[in-house]
Structures are given as C-alpha cells and as structure tokens.
Design an enzyme around this catalytic site. Structure first.
Site, PDB file in Angstrom:
ATOM      1  N   VAL A  12       0.768  -1.212  -0.089  1.00  0.00           N
ATOM      2  CA  VAL A  12      -0.133   0.059   0.137  1.00  0.00           C
ATOM      3  C   VAL A  12       0.844   1.372   0.076  1.00  0.00           C
ATOM      4  O   VAL A  12       0.497   2.348   0.054  1.00  0.00           O
ATOM      5  CB  VAL A  12      -1.109  -0.004   1.256  1.00  0.00           C
ATOM      6  CG1 VAL A  12      -2.013  -1.035   0.966  1.00  0.00           C
ATOM      7  CG2 VAL A  12      -0.230  -0.266   2.529  1.00  0.00           C
TER       8      VAL A  12
ATOM      9  N   HIS B  78      -4.151  -4.001  -3.238  1.00  0.00           N
ATOM     10  CA  HIS B  78      -4.687  -3.830  -1.716  1.00  0.00           C
ATOM     11  C   HIS B  78      -4.703  -2.346  -1.591  1.00  0.00           C
ATOM     12  O   HIS B  78      -4.742  -2.149  -0.423  1.00  0.00           O
ATOM     13  CB  HIS B  78      -3.825  -4.542  -0.891  1.00  0.00           C
ATOM     14  CG  HIS B  78      -3.894  -6.056  -0.856  1.00  0.00           C
ATOM     15  ND1 HIS B  78      -2.761  -6.871  -0.322  1.00  0.00           N
ATOM     16  CD2 HIS B  78      -4.431  -6.834  -1.541  1.00  0.00           C
ATOM     17  CE1 HIS B  78      -3.109  -8.279  -0.586  1.00  0.00           C
ATOM     18  NE2 HIS B  78      -4.214  -8.296  -1.528  1.00  0.00           N
TER      19      HIS B  78
ATOM     20  N   CYS C 149     -15.220   6.539   0.497  1.00  0.00           N
ATOM     21  CA  CYS C 149     -16.119   6.738   1.229  1.00  0.00           C
ATOM     22  C   CYS C 149     -16.636   5.527   1.309  1.00  0.00           C
ATOM     23  O   CYS C 149     -17.014   4.921   0.291  1.00  0.00           O
ATOM     24  CB  CYS C 149     -17.060   7.761   0.402  1.00  0.00           C
ATOM     25  SG  CYS C 149     -18.607   7.863   1.682  1.00  0.00           S
TER      26      CYS C 149
ATOM     27  N   CYS D  26     -17.097  12.866   3.603  1.00  0.00           N
ATOM     28  CA  CYS D  26     -16.654  12.788   1.895  1.00  0.00           C
ATOM     29  C   CYS D  26     -17.113  14.021   1.042  1.00  0.00           C
ATOM     30  O   CYS D  26     -18.212  14.474   1.347  1.00  0.00           O
ATOM     31  CB  CYS D  26     -17.562  11.498   1.578  1.00  0.00           C
ATOM     32  SG  CYS D  26     -17.642  11.400   0.088  1.00  0.00           S
TER      33      CYS D  26
ATOM     34  N   ASN E  63      12.675 -14.265  -3.366  1.00  0.00           N
ATOM     35  CA  ASN E  63      12.098 -14.292  -2.174  1.00  0.00           C
ATOM     36  C   ASN E  63      13.531 -14.274  -1.137  1.00  0.00           C
ATOM     37  O   ASN E  63      14.712 -14.754  -1.619  1.00  0.00           O
ATOM     38  CB  ASN E  63      11.364 -15.277  -1.722  1.00  0.00           C
ATOM     39  CG  ASN E  63      10.069 -14.741  -0.719  1.00  0.00           C
ATOM     40  OD1 ASN E  63      10.263 -13.649  -0.235  1.00  0.00           O
ATOM     41  ND2 ASN E  63       9.071 -15.685  -0.714  1.00  0.00           N
TER      42      ASN E  63
ATOM     43  N   GLU F   7      13.749 -16.603   1.320  1.00  0.00           N
ATOM     44  CA  GLU F   7      13.902 -17.931   1.471  1.00  0.00           C
ATOM     45  C   GLU F   7      12.527 -18.642   0.638  1.00  0.00           C
ATOM     46  O   GLU F   7      11.708 -17.807   0.198  1.00  0.00           O
ATOM     47  CB  GLU F   7      13.712 -18.410   2.758  1.00  0.00           C
ATOM     48  CG  GLU F   7      12.396 -17.702   3.702  1.00  0.00           C
ATOM     49  CD  GLU F   7      12.536 -17.631   5.083  1.00  0.00           C
ATOM     50  OE1 GLU F   7      11.596 -18.026   5.847  1.00  0.00           O
ATOM     51  OE2 GLU F   7      13.676 -17.403   5.674  1.00  0.00           O
TER      52      GLU F   7
END
Ligand code: ZN
Length: 230
Positions: free
Chosen positions: A91, A107, A115, A134, A199, A201
């Site tokens: 994010v 995400h 809103c 809003c 990665n 791992e």
C-alpha cells in the site's frame, strides 16, 4: 525478446526500505492484532484506533525511499521492449517513487481515502479522522482506501487478463500464502507463462515456480534485470 512480463510484489520488497508488516517482530504491527486494525469489523469497533494506525503507516511510508529492487523494476519497464506490468500487494508508493508507472495496487494505497457509503475516492489527508466528511456525499463515512482482510482485492479482472497474457510471471517478496495472490502463479503457468520467484527464502509455493532466486530483492533484482536487458 518482447515478452510480456507480469510482476507481483509483496511486503519483502518494501521491508528493505524499512516498512514492516504484520509478520515482522517489532514495529507498528506488533502493537496491534490484525483483526483490530486490518478488518472491516475492527474499523467498525474502533475507527479512531484504525485511523491512527494507518496515519502512522502513512507518515512512515512518506519518509521511506525506494531501494535498488524497486529501481531495477522501473528500469526494466523503461527498457524492456515488451510490456511490463507491476502488480503490488503493498500500500506504499515506493514503486512510483522509483519511477514505475501504471502500478496496480491490488490492496489499495495509503495515499487514498474512500467513502464507504458512496464509493468516492480522493487523496487522503496525512492524518485522517473518523469525523472527516466525504467530498462527494458529505457523509462521515471515510476510511483508508486499503483492502482489509475479508475484503475483495482491487482490479482482479484486469489482473486475470494480464496473467493470461504473460510470457513470464515473476513473484517478488511475497510469502504467497494470501489468496487470491497465491493463485497467480498457477493462473500464469496454466496460460503458458514461465514462472520465477524471488524471495528471501523459499515460499510455501516455491515448488510451483519454474525457477527461484533467494536473497534480498535489492541484490537479486538488479542482477536479474541486467540479465534480461542483456
Ligand atoms: Zn461519500
């Protein structure tokens, strides 16, 4: 090669820029339970706590800098003759800070406000509060524009289309345990893509990838991008 490359990034690439996750010891997440700060139910119970949590993450992300992993992906997109699509579970905006464009934030983003009554989206204030109204419907129904546990990630149809068109699918710094992202490697492979995991791992899904490279993304990605760009 003008292959289409579809990349999924997760918390691992941001961790190297100092942004932690709920899986880490210490840090922001350690002080809270996931169900309190990252679910719609938690927000309904205590919106002040949830806003304070995301306000702290937003402030932290604003100070964070992209690392060599983010920069390598931006370079890849700029110089690879084929299409490069970056999908992120993160994010923060570190891909954008590194120069990546059109990043799909499945995400949501810390920089967005949403809103929950009318669905309107706008730029989040650095510090959001439950009484913020809003700008579209004036309801005091504002929330961070992030996807919480139990909610459906954004842009799933677009992502499915990209996965079906991918020649190469690359997963970076994600534990691959959270669905639906955990299924992306299978979807891409089923559509004929080669698959590659980066990665620290081996992840729980490591055996489903054609190839895996382990180590910090800030080291492994620049090397890989240099190979691809020749
Ligand atoms: Zn509204």
């Amino acid at each position: 090669m003008s292959d289409k490359i579809v990349i999924l990034t997760g918390a691992g690439i941001s961790a190297e820029s100092g942004l932690g996750t709920f899986r880490d010891e210490g840090g922001l997440w350690a002080q809270h339970r996931i169900e309190d700060v990252a679910t719609p139910e938690g927000f309904a119970r205590d919106p002040i706590l949830v806003h304070e949590f995301y306000n702290a993450r937003r402030a932290q992300a604003a100070k964070a800098q992209p690392n060599a992993g983010h920069q390598a992906l931006a370079q890849l997109a700029a110089q690879h003759p084929g299409e490069v699509v970056v999908i992120t579970q993160n994010v923060d905006d570190l891909h954008e800070k590194a120069g990546s464009q059109g990043v799909i934030h499945m995400h949501g983003t810390l920089s967005g406000a949403l809103c929950s009554a009318c669905g309107h989206r706008w730029q989040a204030a650095l510090a959001m509060q439950p009484q913020d109204s809003c700008p579209h419907c004036a309801g005091t129904t504002t929330r961070p524009d992030v996807v919480w546990f139990g909610e459906i990630p954004y842009a799933m149809q677009t992502i499915e289309t990209h996965l079906a068109e991918a020649d190469l699918f690359v997963s970076i710094g994600t534990s691959a345990q959270v669905y639906p992202a955990a299924n992306f490697v299978q979807a891409a492979a089923a559509a004929g893509a080669r698959t590659l995991e980066f990665n620290l791992e081996p992840s729980a899904m490591a055996t489903r990838f054609d190839d895996c490279r382990y180590g910090p993304a800030s080291k492994t990605l620049p090397r890989w991008v240099a190979e691809i760009l020749g």
